[in-house]
Every structure is written in C-alpha cells, then in structure tokens.
Design a protein around this motif. Sequence first.
Motif, PDB file in Angstrom:
ATOM      1  N   PHE A 110      13.144   5.419  42.361  1.00  0.00           N
ATOM      2  CA  PHE A 110      14.539   5.123  42.355  1.00  0.00           C
ATOM      3  C   PHE A 110      15.011   4.825  43.833  1.00  0.00           C
ATOM      4  N   LEU A 111      14.828   5.792  44.797  1.00  0.00           N
ATOM      5  CA  LEU A 111      15.112   5.744  46.015  1.00  0.00           C
ATOM      6  C   LEU A 111      15.039   4.306  46.573  1.00  0.00           C
ATOM      7  N   ALA A 112      13.555   4.128  46.336  1.00  0.00           N
ATOM      8  CA  ALA A 112      13.097   2.959  47.102  1.00  0.00           C
ATOM      9  C   ALA A 112      13.811   1.496  46.448  1.00  0.00           C
ATOM     10  N   GLN A 113      14.270   1.544  45.208  1.00  0.00           N
ATOM     11  CA  GLN A 113      14.979   0.745  44.679  1.00  0.00           C
ATOM     12  C   GLN A 113      16.291   0.276  45.483  1.00  0.00           C
ATOM     13  N   THR A 114      16.855   1.355  45.605  1.00  0.00           N
ATOM     14  CA  THR A 114      18.361   1.601  46.019  1.00  0.00           C
ATOM     15  C   THR A 114      18.603   1.189  47.551  1.00  0.00           C
ATOM     16  N   ARG A 115      17.322   1.448  48.213  1.00  0.00           N
ATOM     17  CA  ARG A 115      17.272   0.837  49.746  1.00  0.00           C
ATOM     18  C   ARG A 115      17.777  -0.535  49.839  1.00  0.00           C
ATOM     19  N   GLY A 116      17.748  -1.445  48.935  1.00  0.00           N
ATOM     20  CA  GLY A 116      18.226  -2.719  48.958  1.00  0.00           C
ATOM     21  C   GLY A 116      19.690  -2.571  49.145  1.00  0.00           C
ATOM     22  N   LEU A 117      20.456  -1.668  49.023  1.00  0.00           N
ATOM     23  CA  LEU A 117      21.865  -1.730  49.419  1.00  0.00           C
ATOM     24  C   LEU A 117      22.165  -1.675  51.015  1.00  0.00           C
ATOM     25  N   GLY A 118      20.953  -0.891  51.662  1.00  0.00           N
ATOM     26  CA  GLY A 118      21.309  -1.020  53.240  1.00  0.00           C
ATOM     27  C   GLY A 118      22.442  -0.178  53.493  1.00  0.00           C
ATOM     28  N   ARG A 119      23.154  -0.670  54.252  1.00  0.00           N
ATOM     29  CA  ARG A 119      24.666  -0.109  54.987  1.00  0.00           C
ATOM     30  C   ARG A 119      25.466   0.176  54.024  1.00  0.00           C
ATOM     31  N   HIS A 120      25.510  -0.650  52.796  1.00  0.00           N
ATOM     32  CA  HIS A 120      26.437  -0.650  51.750  1.00  0.00           C
ATOM     33  C   HIS A 120      26.179   0.732  50.933  1.00  0.00           C
ATOM     34  N   LEU A 121      25.249   1.619  50.998  1.00  0.00           N
ATOM     35  CA  LEU A 121      24.879   2.657  50.155  1.00  0.00           C
ATOM     36  C   LEU A 121      26.084   3.817  50.610  1.00  0.00           C
ATOM     37  N   GLY A 122      26.877   4.157  49.556  1.00  0.00           N
ATOM     38  CA  GLY A 122      27.704   5.235  50.029  1.00  0.00           C
ATOM     39  C   GLY A 122      27.212   6.652  49.651  1.00  0.00           C
ATOM     40  N   GLY A 123      26.230   6.745  48.563  1.00  0.00           N
ATOM     41  CA  GLY A 123      25.651   7.934  48.375  1.00  0.00           C
ATOM     42  C   GLY A 123      25.161   7.782  46.706  1.00  0.00           C
ATOM     43  N   TYR A 124      24.831   9.066  46.554  1.00  0.00           N
ATOM     44  CA  TYR A 124      24.329   9.318  45.009  1.00  0.00           C
ATOM     45  C   TYR A 124      25.152  10.060  44.332  1.00  0.00           C
ATOM     46  N   LEU A 125      25.205   9.829  42.756  1.00  0.00           N
ATOM     47  CA  LEU A 125      25.722  10.599  41.795  1.00  0.00           C
ATOM     48  C   LEU A 125      24.597  11.245  41.015  1.00  0.00           C
ATOM     49  N   LEU A 126      24.683  12.585  40.663  1.00  0.00           N
ATOM     50  CA  LEU A 126      23.901  13.034  39.666  1.00  0.00           C
ATOM     51  C   LEU A 126      24.852  13.792  38.751  1.00  0.00           C
ATOM     52  N   GLN A 127      24.786  13.308  37.583  1.00  0.00           N
ATOM     53  CA  GLN A 127      25.491  13.543  36.510  1.00  0.00           C
ATOM     54  C   GLN A 127      24.587  14.581  35.367  1.00  0.00           C
ATOM     55  N   LEU A 128      24.843  15.789  35.320  1.00  0.00           N
ATOM     56  CA  LEU A 128      23.926  16.742  34.322  1.00  0.00           C
ATOM     57  C   LEU A 128      24.566  16.648  32.937  1.00  0.00           C
ATOM     58  N   PRO A 129      23.745  16.811  32.026  1.00  0.00           N
ATOM     59  CA  PRO A 129      24.119  17.062  30.712  1.00  0.00           C
ATOM     60  C   PRO A 129      24.877  18.365  30.571  1.00  0.00           C
ATOM     61  N   PRO A 130      25.624  18.351  29.546  1.00  0.00           N
ATOM     62  CA  PRO A 130      26.491  19.718  29.139  1.00  0.00           C
ATOM     63  C   PRO A 130      25.573  20.645  28.760  1.00  0.00           C
ATOM     64  N   SER A 131      24.375  20.604  28.223  1.00  0.00           N
ATOM     65  CA  SER A 131      23.370  21.514  28.040  1.00  0.00           C
ATOM     66  C   SER A 131      22.445  22.215  29.144  1.00  0.00           C
ATOM     67  N   HIS A 132      22.720  21.552  30.285  1.00  0.00           N
ATOM     68  CA  HIS A 132      22.048  22.170  31.665  1.00  0.00           C
ATOM     69  C   HIS A 132      22.718  23.160  32.168  1.00  0.00           C
ATOM     70  N   ALA A 133      22.345  24.280  31.991  1.00  0.00           N
ATOM     71  CA  ALA A 133      22.826  25.668  32.623  1.00  0.00           C
ATOM     72  C   ALA A 133      22.252  25.679  33.987  1.00  0.00           C
ATOM     73  N   PHE A 134      22.905  26.300  34.767  1.00  0.00           N
ATOM     74  CA  PHE A 134      22.468  26.453  36.097  1.00  0.00           C
ATOM     75  C   PHE A 134      21.570  27.433  36.317  1.00  0.00           C
TER      76      PHE A 134
END
Length: 270
Positions: A110-134
């Motif tokens: 995934f990270l290798a693919q997103t390198r195509g954004l270059g300087r336009h990459l703002g960051g990454y979003l990790l959304q966890l499911p409601p079932s994922h307890a800490f």
Amino acid sequence: MPQGRTDALNRPLQQHPAAPVKAARVGCAGWATPRPYRTLFGEGSSVLSRYATRFPIVEINSSFYRPHRLETYARWAASVPAGFRFSVKLPRLISHDLALRGAAPPLEAFLAQTRGLGRHLGGYLLQLPPSHAFDARVASVFFRLLRRRTQAPCACEPRHASWFTEKADALMREHGISRVAADPAVVPAAATPGGHPGWPYWRWHGAPRMYYSDYDEAALAALAADIAASQAATSPWIIFDNTAHGFATANAARLQEIVRTRAARKRGRA
C-alpha cells in the motif's frame, strides 16, 4: 436545503491558493461534484481537477476497498494544484480483516503504491471497525511497523469506546498518531482530536443518519468555533463524509465561508 442557502453556496469562488500554515483545510471524502452544486467549482479537465478549484484537500476512500496502481496515484497528483493534498485510507485488509496483526506485506504494498502522490500526500487515515477494542500490544506493534516505513502524518479513527482513554492517547502520542475527531461520536471524547497533536483531523459523517444527513448552520458554526479554539500548530483538516445525497459538498463549502469570515473579522479586530 433552503433556497437562500443554496444561492449563497453557488456563488463562484476563485481557485484556492495553497493554504497558509494553521489555516483550516476543508474537503470531502471523495471528489464528486454533485449536480446541484456544480457552480461551486471552476473548469477542469477531470472531475478531480474541477473539485480542486474549490477545495484544497480530499480523502481517498476507494483505497479502503481496492488497491490502486502507483501510476494512478501519480495521475491524480498531476491533475491538482501545487498546494493540494490527499489523505489516503488504509485498506480494510489491514484494519478490518487482519485487525492490524501480521500486516507488514499489505502495508508495504500500500505505501509503495501511494508514493505516486509525491509531495501531494497529506497523510494516511486508519479507520478501525467498531468491534476493534483497544489492545496496547497490538496497537503498539502496528504503529511501530508503520513508523519504520513512513513518517507521513497518520490519523486514526477508532470506533470502540475502549480507545478513548489516557493510555490509548499516550500510545498514539508516542508513535506520532493523531486521533480523529468524529461525528457522530461514539463517546463524548471522540468528538475532539486526540493522540498526537501534529495533525488535527475532523471527520463528519452526517448526523443523525450517517452518510445521509445534512448539517445545519448551527452545527457548522459550532464546528468552526471548535476548530478556532483548538489552537492547532498545524493546519487542521476537516473532511465531510455525508456524501450519499451530496451534502458533504454543500457543508464543506459553507464551512469554508464561515471559517474565512471568522478569520477576516479577527484580522479586522487586530
């Protein structure tokens, strides 16, 4: 939506400049330009390039469901202005199917693919499911895995109440992971940013009906006040995800106007 509000939103807006440091950056989950709001946007050779005449950021959600080639990301990056930035949602394979365990191979791909954004990459979003307890061990292992491979900003949107504790916040701060401020909020603390303060990130999904509901003027004004009160050291991001009926576009455009009006008044008082 009231006619007066629609007319106000449909006033043409000049193409945005690169956002100054600390200025709130507002956008949508995806770059659709719904027909009722087409006049909000300028001309462009693609839907994305037209979207980018109005908003300086966008959240790529399709990466959650399927991979995109590096060349696809590069094509998207080539179609937006210099100051435009993308956040990219981590694949559900990592966040949901693997539940953050044994995720090194898909994460690297995934990270290798997103390198195509270059300087336009703002960051990454990790959304966890409601079932994922800490689970401190699982989270720590994954965050270390991520940080060994990228230092790009990362915002995490947990949706289980166990994540909204000082222990979880401290772990996210340790690894440079911001916690999303979400609406609807699963617990009161979920409504405000947490974790590492480096990337304040709001995601408003629509309430009371997620993805469908419109936000009224009072809700948007309250959000603008919360953003102003956050005293963020870096530009806050505000993403509207209530896209099902196109309200994300209207809400994002209106919030832009409210934020700009507040900023102009503040400059006037100064």
